[in-house]
Scaffold this motif. Structure first.
Motif, mmCIF file in Angstrom:
data_model
loop_
_atom_site.group_PDB
_atom_site.id
_atom_site.type_symbol
_atom_site.label_atom_id
_atom_site.label_comp_id
_atom_site.label_asym_id
_atom_site.label_seq_id
_atom_site.Cartn_x
_atom_site.Cartn_y
_atom_site.Cartn_z
ATOM 1 N N SER A 90 23.093 -2.480 -5.203
ATOM 2 C CA SER A 90 23.266 -1.109 -5.697
ATOM 3 C C SER A 90 21.935 -0.360 -5.668
ATOM 4 O O SER A 90 21.878 0.824 -5.308
ATOM 5 N N LEU A 91 20.866 -1.047 -6.046
ATOM 6 C CA LEU A 91 19.552 -0.408 -6.031
ATOM 7 C C LEU A 91 19.093 -0.138 -4.604
ATOM 8 O O LEU A 91 18.533 0.937 -4.313
ATOM 9 N N LEU A 122 10.517 -0.397 0.179
ATOM 10 C CA LEU A 122 11.245 0.839 -0.106
ATOM 11 C C LEU A 122 10.491 1.749 -1.076
ATOM 12 O O LEU A 122 11.030 2.757 -1.544
ATOM 13 N N GLY A 123 9.232 1.386 -1.397
ATOM 14 C CA GLY A 123 8.410 2.249 -2.238
ATOM 15 C C GLY A 123 8.597 2.055 -3.721
ATOM 16 O O GLY A 123 8.483 3.008 -4.503
ATOM 17 N N VAL A 124 8.876 0.825 -4.144
ATOM 18 C CA VAL A 124 9.132 0.535 -5.555
ATOM 19 C C VAL A 124 7.988 -0.276 -6.150
ATOM 20 O O VAL A 124 7.478 -1.208 -5.525
ATOM 21 N N GLU A 125 7.602 0.069 -7.354
ATOM 22 C CA GLU A 125 6.671 -0.764 -8.118
ATOM 23 C C GLU A 125 7.505 -1.782 -8.898
ATOM 24 O O GLU A 125 8.398 -1.412 -9.656
ATOM 25 N N LEU A 130 0.819 -1.208 0.000
ATOM 26 C CA LEU A 130 0.000 0.000 0.000
ATOM 27 C C LEU A 130 0.854 1.258 0.000
ATOM 28 O O LEU A 130 0.333 2.365 -0.052
ATOM 29 N N LYS A 131 2.171 1.102 0.065
ATOM 30 C CA LYS A 131 3.055 2.275 0.081
ATOM 31 C C LYS A 131 3.057 2.954 -1.289
ATOM 32 O O LYS A 131 2.952 2.292 -2.310
ATOM 33 N N PRO A 132 3.180 4.279 -1.324
ATOM 34 C CA PRO A 132 3.225 4.974 -2.611
ATOM 35 C C PRO A 132 4.466 4.577 -3.406
ATOM 36 O O PRO A 132 5.549 4.431 -2.840
ATOM 37 N N LYS A 133 4.310 4.393 -4.710
ATOM 38 C CA LYS A 133 5.411 3.955 -5.554
ATOM 39 C C LYS A 133 6.058 5.160 -6.234
ATOM 40 O O LYS A 133 5.396 5.920 -6.928
ATOM 41 N N MET A 179 18.166 2.383 1.539
ATOM 42 C CA MET A 179 18.006 1.334 2.541
ATOM 43 C C MET A 179 18.957 1.520 3.724
ATOM 44 O O MET A 179 18.603 1.174 4.862
ATOM 45 N N ASN A 180 20.148 2.073 3.485
ATOM 46 C CA ASN A 180 21.090 2.266 4.596
ATOM 47 C C ASN A 180 20.474 3.097 5.709
ATOM 48 O O ASN A 180 20.636 2.798 6.900
#
Length: 439
Positions: free
Chosen positions: A302-303, A217-220, A184-187, A309-310
């Motif tokens: 890398s992504l 992390l908000g990724v589609e 449900l997080k915004p992408k 994420m750190n």
């Protein structure tokens, strides 16, 4: 007198191995201490990059005739490409060893069994993801039907070479594929996920966790259905044209115009995927598309770093402190030049203290299916690797490639350290650390 095979092999080297690339080597020797097989053979020049390049040139020039010792020198190469970053002249050793293996496969006669195995592997299992999935279902049946337990109990595996028994012992449990979670997080970012062949079958839980973490992390995340094996195994086994067949299929499957990145979580796959551009640069129909595909390819660590994420990891707290270390995937480090990103994630992981593994950048001996084809040399290289593990005594050895993961598990098993040390994929490690410490 030169035999028909020797003449055919010489002609194949002339046809397939790039003379210009051979001439780039200055014979300076900077590659020698970077080469695992050179070190494992007590500095045998034949098993060094410089020595192999000299043999390639001698074969091409007709100064050396093909025989078993020449074949062994090329077969013994891991293809780890650690020599490339060490080379001041920028010798393209990866291209040369791939071209050499193409030359050998085209000229060398094959017996019936080799023809059957190559056909089943490169035109079957590793050419069609559905066939790969069907094959892995057999592994799942073997594990869940009780057959595995019975086989181990009666000692049937002792009839096979020791390395095969060891690899069977570290096969991951094949789980029933789960529905990929929604979020449900915004992408804010859209990525296409390269699922891989082994990763999406034997290691499908790692793939599931990869998608969950990206969504966290908000990724589609989109997963193209028609994707195939990356083609790396083909390319490293002298079957480059078949590898490029898979490359074209993957380029067609991924609409790279409509995603920010194409992400993968297997270092060996990632290197070959990013080199689609190089391999297809002369293909009029795919050159431009291959370049676009490769330029959007990105390793998962890398992504994760790009997506912040750190910062998320640092916000989590834990009272525990265990030692974690990292074993590089050769191709991720030497081809994609990714080595700082995974380390930074481990350094920020809650509940762990990161310590560098001795010679973490040297090969573990897996190298695709090298540990199956060259078990003795793979064993020597793994023994050198495990010396560092024993000295460090971490609770987790993290890596970024399925082959490396299984090879390190074999090393841990040989040392009898299964209760103290675990080998884990970086995605599984991060996922579990977050789950454990997230409020």
């Amino acid at each position: 007198m030169v035999s028909e095979l020797q003449q055919r092999m010489h002609e194949s080297f002339v046809e397939n191995v790039n003379e210009e690339y051979l001439m780039d080597c200055m014979r300076c020797g900077f590659c020698l201490p970077a080469c695992p097989t050179y070190l494992a053979t007590n500095n045998d020049e034949t098993h060094s990059p410089r020595g192999r390049i000299a043999l390639m040139k001698a074969m091409r020039d007709g100064d050396v005739v093909w025989d078993g010792s020449v074949e062994d020198a090329f077969d013994m190469c891991l293809g780890c490409r650690a020599c490339e970053p060490a080379c001041p002249a920028g010798v393209q050793y990866g291209v040369l060893i791939e071209e050499t293996r193409v030359a050998i496969q085209q000229a060398k006669p094959k017996d019936l069994m080799e023809k059957i195995v190559r056909k089943a592997s490169f035109d079957g299992v590793f050419a069609d993801q559905k066939k790969m999935a069907a094959t892995v279902k057999l592994v799942q049946f073997y594990q869940k039907s009780g057959l595995q337990s019975a086989t181990r109990k009666i000692g049937f595996l002792s009839l096979f070479p020791p390395f095969m028994k060891e690899m069977e012992g570290v096969l991951p449990k094949v789980e029933t594929k789960k529905k990929k979670p929604s979020s449900l997080k915004p992408k804010t970012t859209r990525v296409a996920f390269f699922a891989g062949c082994l990763m999406d079958t034997l290691f499908q839980e790692t793939n599931r966790k990869t998608i969950e973490l990206l969504e966290w992390l908000g990724v589609e995340v989109v997963v193209p259905k028609e994707q195939q094996c990356c083609g790396a195994l083909h390319g490293h086994s002298g079957e480059m044209e078949k590898g490029l067949r898979n490359a074209r299929a993957n380029i067609d499957a991924f609409d790279s115009d409509h995603v920010d990145y194409i992400v993968n979580n297997a270092g060996g796959c990632g290197a070959f995927l990013t080199e689609y551009e190089k391999h297809l640069k002369n293909d009029p129909h795919y050159a431009e598309k291959a370049a676009r595909f490769s330029q959007k390819m990105l390793d998962i660590s890398s992504l994760f770093v790009k997506l912040g994420m750190n910062v998320r990891l640092k916000s989590l707290e834990s009272d525990e402190t265990a030692i974690v270390t990292y074993q590089d995937s050769c191709h991720l480090r030497n081809v994609n030049k990714v080595f700082l990103e995974p380390r930074s994630l481990l350094q920020d992981a809650p509940g762990f203290e990161y310590k560098e593994l001795i010679d973490a950048g040297s090969c573990c001996g897996s190298a695709g299916i090298y540990n199956l084809l060259q078990p003795e040399m793979a064993r020597k290289i793994l023994e050198l690797k495990m010396e560092g593990v024993r000295k460090l005594q971490p609770s987790k050895v993290v890596t970024s490639n399925p082959g490396c993961l299984m090879q390190m598990q074999v090393g841990i098993q040989r040392e009898g350290l299964e209760k103290e040390i675990q080998a884990v994929h970086i995605v599984d490690f991060l996922y579990d650390a977050i789950q454990k410490n997230q409020n």
